[in-house]
Design an enzyme around this catalytic site. Structure first.
Site, PDB file in Angstrom:
ATOM      1  N   HIS A 165      -1.330  -1.002  -2.595  1.00  0.00           N
ATOM      2  CA  HIS A 165      -2.288  -0.780  -1.511  1.00  0.00           C
ATOM      3  C   HIS A 165      -1.970  -1.694  -0.313  1.00  0.00           C
ATOM      4  O   HIS A 165      -1.816  -1.222   0.820  1.00  0.00           O
ATOM      5  CB  HIS A 165      -3.709  -1.061  -2.025  1.00  0.00           C
ATOM      6  CG  HIS A 165      -4.791  -0.872  -1.010  1.00  0.00           C
ATOM      7  ND1 HIS A 165      -5.535   0.290  -0.918  1.00  0.00           N
ATOM      8  CD2 HIS A 165      -5.253  -1.686  -0.032  1.00  0.00           C
ATOM      9  CE1 HIS A 165      -6.405   0.171   0.082  1.00  0.00           C
ATOM     10  NE2 HIS A 165      -6.260  -1.018   0.630  1.00  0.00           N
ATOM     11  N   GLU A 166      -1.826  -2.975  -0.587  1.00  0.00           N
ATOM     12  CA  GLU A 166      -1.549  -3.914   0.515  1.00  0.00           C
ATOM     13  C   GLU A 166      -0.166  -3.662   1.108  1.00  0.00           C
ATOM     14  O   GLU A 166       0.055  -3.880   2.300  1.00  0.00           O
ATOM     15  CB  GLU A 166      -1.681  -5.357   0.032  1.00  0.00           C
ATOM     16  CG  GLU A 166      -3.055  -5.737  -0.550  1.00  0.00           C
ATOM     17  CD  GLU A 166      -4.229  -5.453   0.383  1.00  0.00           C
ATOM     18  OE1 GLU A 166      -4.021  -5.386   1.603  1.00  0.00           O
ATOM     19  OE2 GLU A 166      -5.364  -5.252  -0.127  1.00  0.00           O
ATOM     20  N   HIS A 212      -0.500  -1.218   3.852  1.00  0.00           N
ATOM     21  CA  HIS A 212      -0.882  -1.897   5.098  1.00  0.00           C
ATOM     22  C   HIS A 212       0.335  -2.588   5.732  1.00  0.00           C
ATOM     23  O   HIS A 212       0.573  -2.513   6.938  1.00  0.00           O
ATOM     24  CB  HIS A 212      -1.939  -2.975   4.811  1.00  0.00           C
ATOM     25  CG  HIS A 212      -3.330  -2.450   4.592  1.00  0.00           C
ATOM     26  ND1 HIS A 212      -4.003  -1.710   5.532  1.00  0.00           N
ATOM     27  CD2 HIS A 212      -4.186  -2.583   3.536  1.00  0.00           C
ATOM     28  CE1 HIS A 212      -5.219  -1.409   5.080  1.00  0.00           C
ATOM     29  NE2 HIS A 212      -5.352  -1.908   3.862  1.00  0.00           N
ATOM     30  N   GLU A 261      -6.152   1.772   7.112  1.00  0.00           N
ATOM     31  CA  GLU A 261      -6.588   2.115   5.756  1.00  0.00           C
ATOM     32  C   GLU A 261      -5.879   3.386   5.273  1.00  0.00           C
ATOM     33  O   GLU A 261      -5.624   3.543   4.076  1.00  0.00           O
ATOM     34  CB  GLU A 261      -8.108   2.279   5.731  1.00  0.00           C
ATOM     35  CG  GLU A 261      -8.732   2.226   4.351  1.00  0.00           C
ATOM     36  CD  GLU A 261      -8.606   0.869   3.648  1.00  0.00           C
ATOM     37  OE1 GLU A 261      -8.279  -0.135   4.305  1.00  0.00           O
ATOM     38  OE2 GLU A 261      -8.822   0.842   2.421  1.00  0.00           O
TER      39      GLU A 261
END
Lengths: 496, 496
Positions: free
Chosen positions: A262-263, A266, A292
């Site tokens: 997830h990160e 980003h 996001e």
């Protein structure tokens, strides 16, 4: 120097100070010794105060009035961003900024105890102060930008995003999701339980090695970033130095693994921003919705797919010495398990938007003065019942669970769900543009997908609005269709 | 706000920016990903440029002219420091500062290759540019402070220190040291070789644990600091966040151990500065001489003593699982081995001042225009021969070994030796004030010594000059006697 050059230099310096703050903030949340907290707050407040002073100095208004982009598209977009940032900064009097920051800090402290004690009443007066000041600030910014107070708040997290754009999308979701959730749960129940994947304990060193190897695999540039540990995972750091964090538990490797992915989503956005506009407003990521979308595209669309599970299961097995069973299908089912719960941050991709829609409706009503704070708990619980069929047992698991409102972050929540919808819409377009993408993911090849995202999103920086970037990339405005189609395909029809 | 309050606020903000820079610099030298180097340089240059602009803004001169300390001793000392810092900053035109910084960066890069290639000629033109600009800058500052150019440079590292104070001390040392070294070497030769202490390999994790436990033992506050790894050990970080570094080799534990103790000495000074003046000029460490005195007092005076060896040997033995022999006497002999060599940073405490005296004489001559750079290698080698009896085989092990001159740091070298002398003089006074200190060290008790240093040095901050702090603490001005007495006691008469 002409006016534009003056602005270019000023915003370049502001960006350098922001990078300094980003690194100090990363440091504070990862490795700072505890006794340094007070001084660090002073140092960071000084950096923030200087940025505000430099941005609101009288000559900046003059420069913005005189500056010309000479017909250059990117310079013009850069100038537009400068004007937007400047307009927001000068709209709010310095003492209001300070009062809001102070009230937010106080409310945050009270909130930590109130949540632990399940005591909304103790938070109420502090939250009221933050709300009052936020409304005052939102009204001032709204007047400067000629938008409503709530849109002024939204604009702070996702420039140009409006209530008018969001409401119909969320209404569609609010109608479609409850029955869809029922279908998904019935479908899941018919299939039965999921056997364990792997065998605990999962040593932290092995998890970290797996995480870094996956970061590299999907395209993270380790010469311009790091992976570390923090209590709350985040993506931070600075330009050319994008630092993500995770937290490990030894009894399950999946939370940290999915968190790292997830990160990394980003981080890929930050690492892919237009290099020639580094340090300038137009060279920054567009906003929270697109940010996001990039993390959720990697985590939800890509990683929780059957193709990815097929690719990753043997790599995970080897990372943990092959202990236990590592069937791709079991891994896939674990990553796509749907289970309605009270806590937003623990929600799966089917129930997550419901948490956001509830908060969005309520926060708009608070800003518009249609919902008194004393009535918040009841209103919150009623809407959770509607959307998820759950009876919230206490405020700790209800309206007290999130830090956003005590901190004054009204307008932030919708970006999470908009990001999920955007991820689905972008990935649907990517699949059309790259017909073999499923097989590529199954082979662990991500360069074509990353290339597509670079062109469609990352390299556009802030040269267009969120809406325009989405429309250009997907051929249509942001909506809920692709997300709902994705949920149906993955959770009901069965993803291939 | 009155003028003093304006200054208090300004220097408080400057201090916060300096802390930001200190943390970013620590980060760069320990954990920064390599690809971030370019951007980090920009961020740090921006911080530095802002500090210079804020300090040299026109209103600061007005405030300094009007400000009153209202008869308060510390406020007056603070104001004096502000004036000194301001006078130095405004003395040098901005474009000269920039030219010097640029020339230093260029010369540093050329120096790295020139040293590796043993090619002084290739460095010569770059070093000449740095020297010319340094002399220009030193002349400007000297005029502003009414001191000679070389004293202006000295003042940048040790405020108030003068050539007039240093030269007679170094002349005494230059006469005393060569025959003393001969005596020491004969004494050592008569005793024979030293058996190994412990048994390699010494795992890095064990070394680090030992280092941290020693840091705590001597009084380092781990809630306000850290120990990490870097290529070149240093003490840095920020206020309330003092970070020291070391580097480990697994075939010997002593270099890292003594390095940690050395940097801990620096750190104890930083951690002991007057808390009520945190962030103000008078709250800072006095200068490089006293700073180095604190590291050398811990490393040379305390740690390389027989008492410390007696205390530490069993702790070290246990830290490394008891492998090998751990006789305190062998450890002591290893820590006090004297061996003249070419490289300054590897020198023992008896030969170290000779390296500095040579550099001091030569750098004064360079700044005063009495030594042409083309004649530097020959002059350097001749003086090393006089002082240490060694024939320098090449410039790599001669005048090319240090980074200081290429960086423009004329005036820095003497502080190292002055620090060693100060350490000896302070420790002699501490022993008089604390008659049981030898036994305390042997028991691992350092709180009385630290308390004495706190009062004598740390808590005085920059409220007095180096010379005055030394005189007040030891009852006499800085000199070489205590150092020479210490060397004779430890290396010839035999330390108890």
């Amino acid at each position: 120097m002409n006016a534009y050059d003056h602005l270019h230099r000023l915003f370049g310096r502001l960006s350098a100070l922001e990078d300094a703050g980003g690194l100090l903030s990363w440091d504070r949340d990862t490795i700072m010794p505890e006794g340094a907290a007070g001084r660090r707050a002073t140092v960071m407040a000084t950096l923030g105060g200087l940025q505000h002073e430099m941005l609101t100095a009288p000559e900046v208004t003059d420069w913005l009035g005189m500056a010309s982009a000479d017909g250059d598209f990117w310079k013009q977009a850069n100038l537009n961003e400068m004007k937007r940032i400047h307009a927001r900064a000068v709209a709010v009097p310095g003492d209001l900024v300070e009062a809001l920051s102070k009230a937010g800090s106080e409310a945050e402290m009270v909130w930590r105890k109130a949540r632990a004690d399940n005591d909304f009443k103790s938070l109420l007066p502090y939250l009221q102060t933050v709300l009052d000041l936020t409304r005052e600030s939102a009204t001032a910014i709204g007047e400067a930008l000629s938008v409503s107070p709530y849109d002024a708040l939204l604009d702070g997290f996702d420039p140009g995003m409006t209530q008018q754009a969001i409401t119909p999308i969320f209404e569609t979701l609010a109608r479609a999701l409850p029955p869809l959730l029922q279908e998904v749960l019935e479908q899941q129940a018919s299939v039965g339980g999921i056997p364990p994947v792997g065998s605990a304990p999962f040593p932290i060193a092995d998890q970290e090695k797996l995480g870094v190897s996956m970061m590299r695999q999907v395209g993270f540039d380790m010469t311009r970033g790091r992976l570390d540990v923090s209590a709350h995972p985040f993506c931070g750091g600075a330009t050319d130095d994008v630092r993500i964090t995770t937290r490990y538990e030894t009894d399950d490797f999946l939370p940290a693994f999915l968190g790292v992915i997830h990160e990394t989503g980003h981080a890929l956005y930050e690492q892919g921003l237009p290099a020639e506009w580094q340090g300038q407003p137009v060279g920054r990521a567009r906003g929270m919705t697109l940010h996001e979308s990039q993390s959720l595209l990697m985590e939800m669309q890509v990683t929780r797919s059957r193709a990815f599970a097929t690719f990753a299961a043997p790599i995970m097995a080897s990372a943990f010495g092959g202990r236990g069973s590592w069937k791709p299908d079991d891994l896939y089912r674990r990553m796509t398990r749907v289970s309605p719960g009270f806590i937003r941050v623990d929600a799966d991709e089917v129930t997550y938007p419901a948490h956001i829609i509830v908060r969005y409706e309520l926060e708009v009503a608070m800003i518009e003065g249609r919902l008194a704070l004393k009535d918040l708990p009841e209103a919150f619980n009623a809407r959770i019942k509607d959307m998820l069929g759950l009876d919230v047992p206490d405020d700790r698991r209800g309206c007290l669970q999130d830090i956003h409102w005590p901190l004054g972050l009204w307008g932030y929540f919708p970006c999470y769900a908009l990001g999920a919808l955007t991820a689905a819409q972008l990935f649907a377009s990517a699949k059309t543009a790259l017909p073999d993408i499923g097989n590529e993911i199954q082979r662990g090849e991500f360069s074509n997908l990353l290339g597509w995202l670079r062109t469609a999103v990352h390299e556009r920086g802030s040269s267009a609005s969120t809406q325009d970037i989405i429309s250009a990339a997907t051929g249509k405005p942001l909506g809920a269709e692709d997300y709902l189609r994705h949920v149906r395909a993955r959770y009901i029809d069965g993803e291939r």
